[in-house]
Design a protein around this motif. Sequence first.
Motif, PDB file in Angstrom:
ATOM      1  N   ARG A 252      33.525 -15.867 132.506  1.00 45.91           N
ATOM      2  CA  ARG A 252      34.543 -14.725 132.334  1.00 45.91           C
ATOM      3  C   ARG A 252      34.561 -13.870 133.433  1.00 45.91           C
ATOM      4  O   ARG A 252      35.430 -13.313 134.035  1.00 45.91           O
ATOM      5  CB  ARG A 252      34.644 -14.046 131.169  1.00 45.91           C
ATOM      6  CG  ARG A 252      34.971 -15.099 129.971  1.00 45.91           C
ATOM      7  CD  ARG A 252      34.777 -14.122 128.586  1.00 45.91           C
ATOM      8  NE  ARG A 252      35.317 -14.888 127.515  1.00 45.91           N
ATOM      9  CZ  ARG A 252      36.538 -14.589 126.582  1.00 45.91           C
ATOM     10  NH1 ARG A 252      37.042 -13.207 127.192  1.00 45.91           N
ATOM     11  NH2 ARG A 252      36.776 -15.250 125.899  1.00 45.91           N
ATOM     12  N   GLU A 253      33.244 -13.297 134.011  1.00 44.40           N
ATOM     13  CA  GLU A 253      33.126 -12.698 135.092  1.00 44.40           C
ATOM     14  C   GLU A 253      33.449 -13.434 136.393  1.00 44.40           C
ATOM     15  O   GLU A 253      34.265 -12.621 137.162  1.00 44.40           O
ATOM     16  CB  GLU A 253      31.612 -12.239 135.251  1.00 44.40           C
ATOM     17  CG  GLU A 253      31.409 -11.146 136.408  1.00 44.40           C
ATOM     18  CD  GLU A 253      29.856 -10.658 136.363  1.00 44.40           C
ATOM     19  OE1 GLU A 253      29.404  -9.958 137.119  1.00 44.40           O
ATOM     20  OE2 GLU A 253      29.068 -11.292 135.462  1.00 44.40           O
TER      21      GLU A 253
ATOM     22  N   GLU B 236      30.967  -5.431 126.606  1.00 44.14           N
ATOM     23  CA  GLU B 236      32.295  -5.633 126.620  1.00 44.14           C
ATOM     24  C   GLU B 236      32.909  -7.132 126.777  1.00 44.14           C
ATOM     25  O   GLU B 236      33.695  -7.655 126.113  1.00 44.14           O
ATOM     26  CB  GLU B 236      33.302  -4.817 127.900  1.00 44.14           C
ATOM     27  CG  GLU B 236      33.103  -3.404 127.513  1.00 44.14           C
ATOM     28  CD  GLU B 236      33.770  -2.511 128.519  1.00 44.14           C
ATOM     29  OE1 GLU B 236      35.220  -2.242 128.704  1.00 44.14           O
ATOM     30  OE2 GLU B 236      33.266  -2.110 129.684  1.00 44.14           O
ATOM     31  N   ALA B 237      32.116  -8.069 127.876  1.00 47.17           N
ATOM     32  CA  ALA B 237      32.507  -9.221 127.915  1.00 47.17           C
ATOM     33  C   ALA B 237      32.109  -9.996 126.898  1.00 47.17           C
ATOM     34  O   ALA B 237      32.755 -10.793 126.351  1.00 47.17           O
ATOM     35  CB  ALA B 237      31.717  -9.729 129.328  1.00 47.17           C
ATOM     36  N   LEU B 238      31.089  -9.809 126.469  1.00 47.80           N
ATOM     37  CA  LEU B 238      30.517 -10.527 125.168  1.00 47.80           C
ATOM     38  C   LEU B 238      31.407 -10.194 123.861  1.00 47.80           C
ATOM     39  O   LEU B 238      31.704 -11.291 123.124  1.00 47.80           O
ATOM     40  CB  LEU B 238      28.971  -9.972 124.736  1.00 47.80           C
ATOM     41  CG  LEU B 238      28.598 -10.558 123.517  1.00 47.80           C
ATOM     42  CD1 LEU B 238      28.558 -11.884 123.425  1.00 47.80           C
ATOM     43  CD2 LEU B 238      27.073  -9.831 123.146  1.00 47.80           C
ATOM     44  N   LEU B 239      31.887  -8.965 123.897  1.00 44.49           N
ATOM     45  CA  LEU B 239      32.956  -8.914 122.823  1.00 44.49           C
ATOM     46  C   LEU B 239      34.157  -9.556 122.707  1.00 44.49           C
ATOM     47  O   LEU B 239      34.843 -10.187 121.748  1.00 44.49           O
ATOM     48  CB  LEU B 239      33.247  -7.367 122.660  1.00 44.49           C
ATOM     49  CG  LEU B 239      34.204  -6.892 121.605  1.00 44.49           C
ATOM     50  CD1 LEU B 239      33.425  -6.914 120.140  1.00 44.49           C
ATOM     51  CD2 LEU B 239      34.813  -5.482 121.669  1.00 44.49           C
ATOM     52  N   GLY B 240      34.773  -9.760 124.165  1.00 45.39           N
ATOM     53  CA  GLY B 240      35.753 -10.670 124.208  1.00 45.39           C
ATOM     54  C   GLY B 240      35.475 -12.269 124.014  1.00 45.39           C
ATOM     55  O   GLY B 240      36.210 -12.741 123.488  1.00 45.39           O
ATOM     56  N   CYS B 241      34.088 -12.560 124.191  1.00 42.66           N
ATOM     57  CA  CYS B 241      33.937 -13.917 123.795  1.00 42.66           C
ATOM     58  C   CYS B 241      33.802 -13.957 122.317  1.00 42.66           C
ATOM     59  O   CYS B 241      34.374 -15.097 121.804  1.00 42.66           O
ATOM     60  CB  CYS B 241      32.488 -14.296 124.479  1.00 42.66           C
ATOM     61  SG  CYS B 241      32.348 -14.265 126.143  1.00 42.66           S
ATOM     62  N   VAL B 242      33.308 -13.168 121.588  1.00 49.50           N
ATOM     63  CA  VAL B 242      33.197 -13.123 120.114  1.00 49.50           C
ATOM     64  C   VAL B 242      34.574 -13.207 119.562  1.00 49.50           C
ATOM     65  O   VAL B 242      35.037 -13.830 118.541  1.00 49.50           O
ATOM     66  CB  VAL B 242      32.274 -12.037 119.462  1.00 49.50           C
ATOM     67  CG1 VAL B 242      32.141 -12.153 118.112  1.00 49.50           C
ATOM     68  CG2 VAL B 242      31.059 -12.004 120.264  1.00 49.50           C
TER      69      VAL B 242
ATOM     70  N   THR C 193      25.195 -11.879 120.190  1.00 50.44           N
ATOM     71  CA  THR C 193      24.063 -11.350 121.294  1.00 50.44           C
ATOM     72  C   THR C 193      24.530 -12.276 122.656  1.00 50.44           C
ATOM     73  O   THR C 193      25.072 -13.326 122.494  1.00 50.44           O
ATOM     74  CB  THR C 193      22.698 -11.303 121.134  1.00 50.44           C
ATOM     75  OG1 THR C 193      22.335 -12.600 120.992  1.00 50.44           O
ATOM     76  CG2 THR C 193      22.471 -10.796 119.531  1.00 50.44           C
ATOM     77  N   VAL C 194      23.928 -11.583 123.476  1.00 50.41           N
ATOM     78  CA  VAL C 194      24.143 -12.233 124.793  1.00 50.41           C
ATOM     79  C   VAL C 194      23.702 -13.670 124.828  1.00 50.41           C
ATOM     80  O   VAL C 194      24.293 -14.454 125.438  1.00 50.41           O
ATOM     81  CB  VAL C 194      23.351 -11.351 126.133  1.00 50.41           C
ATOM     82  CG1 VAL C 194      23.650 -12.208 127.380  1.00 50.41           C
ATOM     83  CG2 VAL C 194      24.183  -9.979 126.297  1.00 50.41           C
ATOM     84  N   ASP C 195      22.476 -13.936 124.431  1.00 53.46           N
ATOM     85  CA  ASP C 195      22.115 -15.347 124.278  1.00 53.46           C
ATOM     86  C   ASP C 195      23.307 -16.254 123.663  1.00 53.46           C
ATOM     87  O   ASP C 195      23.040 -17.603 124.054  1.00 53.46           O
ATOM     88  CB  ASP C 195      20.819 -15.218 123.099  1.00 53.46           C
ATOM     89  CG  ASP C 195      19.539 -14.791 124.130  1.00 53.46           C
ATOM     90  OD1 ASP C 195      19.667 -14.488 125.212  1.00 53.46           O
ATOM     91  OD2 ASP C 195      18.663 -14.414 123.314  1.00 53.46           O
ATOM     92  N   ASP C 196      23.855 -15.792 122.871  1.00 57.92           N
ATOM     93  CA  ASP C 196      24.811 -16.880 122.256  1.00 57.92           C
ATOM     94  C   ASP C 196      25.977 -17.111 122.924  1.00 57.92           C
ATOM     95  O   ASP C 196      26.676 -18.272 122.934  1.00 57.92           O
ATOM     96  CB  ASP C 196      25.740 -16.178 120.934  1.00 57.92           C
ATOM     97  CG  ASP C 196      24.588 -15.742 119.887  1.00 57.92           C
ATOM     98  OD1 ASP C 196      23.728 -16.733 119.582  1.00 57.92           O
ATOM     99  OD2 ASP C 196      24.736 -14.770 119.280  1.00 57.92           O
ATOM    100  N   PHE C 197      26.296 -16.257 124.074  1.00 54.63           N
ATOM    101  CA  PHE C 197      27.631 -16.593 124.798  1.00 54.63           C
ATOM    102  C   PHE C 197      27.213 -16.402 126.372  1.00 54.63           C
ATOM    103  O   PHE C 197      28.274 -16.070 127.240  1.00 54.63           O
ATOM    104  CB  PHE C 197      28.640 -15.774 124.523  1.00 54.63           C
ATOM    105  CG  PHE C 197      29.347 -16.059 123.197  1.00 54.63           C
ATOM    106  CD1 PHE C 197      30.549 -17.073 123.417  1.00 54.63           C
ATOM    107  CD2 PHE C 197      29.065 -15.610 122.278  1.00 54.63           C
ATOM    108  CE1 PHE C 197      31.068 -17.349 122.064  1.00 54.63           C
ATOM    109  CE2 PHE C 197      29.638 -15.691 120.886  1.00 54.63           C
ATOM    110  CZ  PHE C 197      30.743 -16.903 120.927  1.00 54.63           C
ATOM    111  N   GLU C 198      26.073 -16.628 126.854  1.00 57.22           N
ATOM    112  CA  GLU C 198      25.555 -16.035 128.419  1.00 57.22           C
ATOM    113  C   GLU C 198      26.396 -16.829 129.264  1.00 57.22           C
ATOM    114  O   GLU C 198      26.816 -16.259 130.044  1.00 57.22           O
ATOM    115  CB  GLU C 198      24.035 -16.800 128.405  1.00 57.22           C
ATOM    116  CG  GLU C 198      23.293 -16.081 129.512  1.00 57.22           C
ATOM    117  CD  GLU C 198      21.883 -15.726 129.442  1.00 57.22           C
ATOM    118  OE1 GLU C 198      21.294 -15.197 130.320  1.00 57.22           O
ATOM    119  OE2 GLU C 198      21.299 -16.679 128.611  1.00 57.22           O
ATOM    120  N   ALA C 199      26.656 -18.448 129.096  1.00 61.33           N
ATOM    121  CA  ALA C 199      27.246 -19.227 130.140  1.00 61.33           C
ATOM    122  C   ALA C 199      28.838 -18.685 130.084  1.00 61.33           C
ATOM    123  O   ALA C 199      29.451 -18.344 131.258  1.00 61.33           O
ATOM    124  CB  ALA C 199      27.220 -20.377 129.913  1.00 61.33           C
TER     125      ALA C 199
END
Length: 532
Positions: free
Chosen positions: A436-437, A409-415, A425-431
């Motif tokens: 966000r968390e 869900e957090a990754l979807l918000g980033c995308v 994927t998580v690798d693209d937006f890990e930081a």
Amino acid sequence: MAAVTVDDILSDLPLGFATLVLGPVPAGSAIERFLIVDADDETSDGGAAFVLLIGVRGRSALPALRRLLKNPPPVIAVKGKREELIEAEELLRDAGTGLLLVDPAADWDRLLSIAKDRIQPRSYQSEVLTLLEEDLFAIAQTTARLTSSHVLIEDAANKVLAYSTVSNDIDELRKASILTRRGPRKYELLLKDLGAYRELHRTRLPVRVPARPQDGLRERVAITLFAGDRIMGYIWLQETGAGFGADVDYVLNGSAARASAELIRYRNQQSVHMREDRVARILSGPAEAAASAHSEKIPADRPAALILLGISDAEAQADDAALKHGELANLASIHAAAYKASAIVGQFKGDTAVIVPGLQSTAAEPGLRSLAESIVRDAGKHLGIRPFAAVGPVVPDLLSLHSTTSITEALLGCVGGSPDASVATVDDFEAEILFREAVHNFTSSTFRHRSLSALLREDGELAETLHAYFDAALDVAGCAARMKLHKNTVYYRIGKASRLTGLDFSDPRDALVALLHIQEWAGTHKELLGRK
């Protein structure tokens, strides 16, 4: 009377309604009937029954339970809290009987209705048929969009079950099939003479049928719908002028997997409750995921992954948003079924979710990314929307999938907030996910830096400057350019904010405190502007 298991019944129950705290022994014990037992009943034969023990709850159920164990049933449903039924759990464990703990506020009638639907199904013929037609027409329409063709779905006796929107580009066979709900006999014989049905019965792959202008037939591609070795029907695609694209076989395989599943569900006359979305159940935790996996014959011990698909705020607020969500889910289900026949597609917290179980290994991320990219690409091309997708981490088994929902869900918000990425994927937006968390955890707390909170609340000019300053990575020149101010003005405002709050923005710890407050202010400020 169909024999079912406790997992089958549990998979139909609403979330939070009941918990299986003790499984029957042996696991998968058949349940052939249901039995309602009042606490005062002296004699009850519970053999092979799903027992509802009513009129008593908690520890006071022990006498009735002991009487029932003279002929132990596979499972007994009792209301109460687990700490009240510790003795009952031990008693039933020794007898090999399962214990279904029902929420005290739950409605016995609802549980009885669900159990009856599973154990003694009523005639859902007309209701299930209506649902079947709705699903098949949706599959036909989505397949037509993806392949730029006209689509018709038949049963094994060549009766027309569904078709895509009729256009002027259909030939005489297709017109006659739609009007009579069955292919004309002369065309059936012609297709048999051409060897089309012989080839369809021989393979599970799409079969090409060349055009026959002299007989009024355009080029076709067809595939057989199988359930094991049994033929359930066919999907026929007729080209409409542009010819078939290179991906027609891929799409048709996915459509066949979806249509076969619907025909099997109809053939078995399963209850309407089985139509309820399984995504939320699988993602709720290991016990619910295990019950769903057992009931639906989904591999639970192999790697699995979750893909979430979102649409923009503007598209979500459009008048046809609900329709677009449904069309996106249909499109995603066909792609997902082509990738993995056991894939499950549904809604999760307003987004479209794709659960992909039974992966070969945990190194399946590239393939999952390609799947998501195909869905996003075709949604833009055929549905006129621009969704974005988050490919969650691959977990070792289906029962662990719930642990990835918050990350995905957090990754979807980033995308969704990125101008450059539509699939990630998580690798693209890990930081960014971790940031966000941190912001989320901060906003869920009530303690705030008092002087900084007051400044952000009361001085809009300083708040805007601090926001731009941190967005520019603490670069005064970048902040000045963004706000169209002189650098000295920015220096003055930042210095003033530092004096008023006592925070040194060049100190990493103070900067982090300020950044969390500013992010919260920015989110609230954006909401206020959106209401105006």
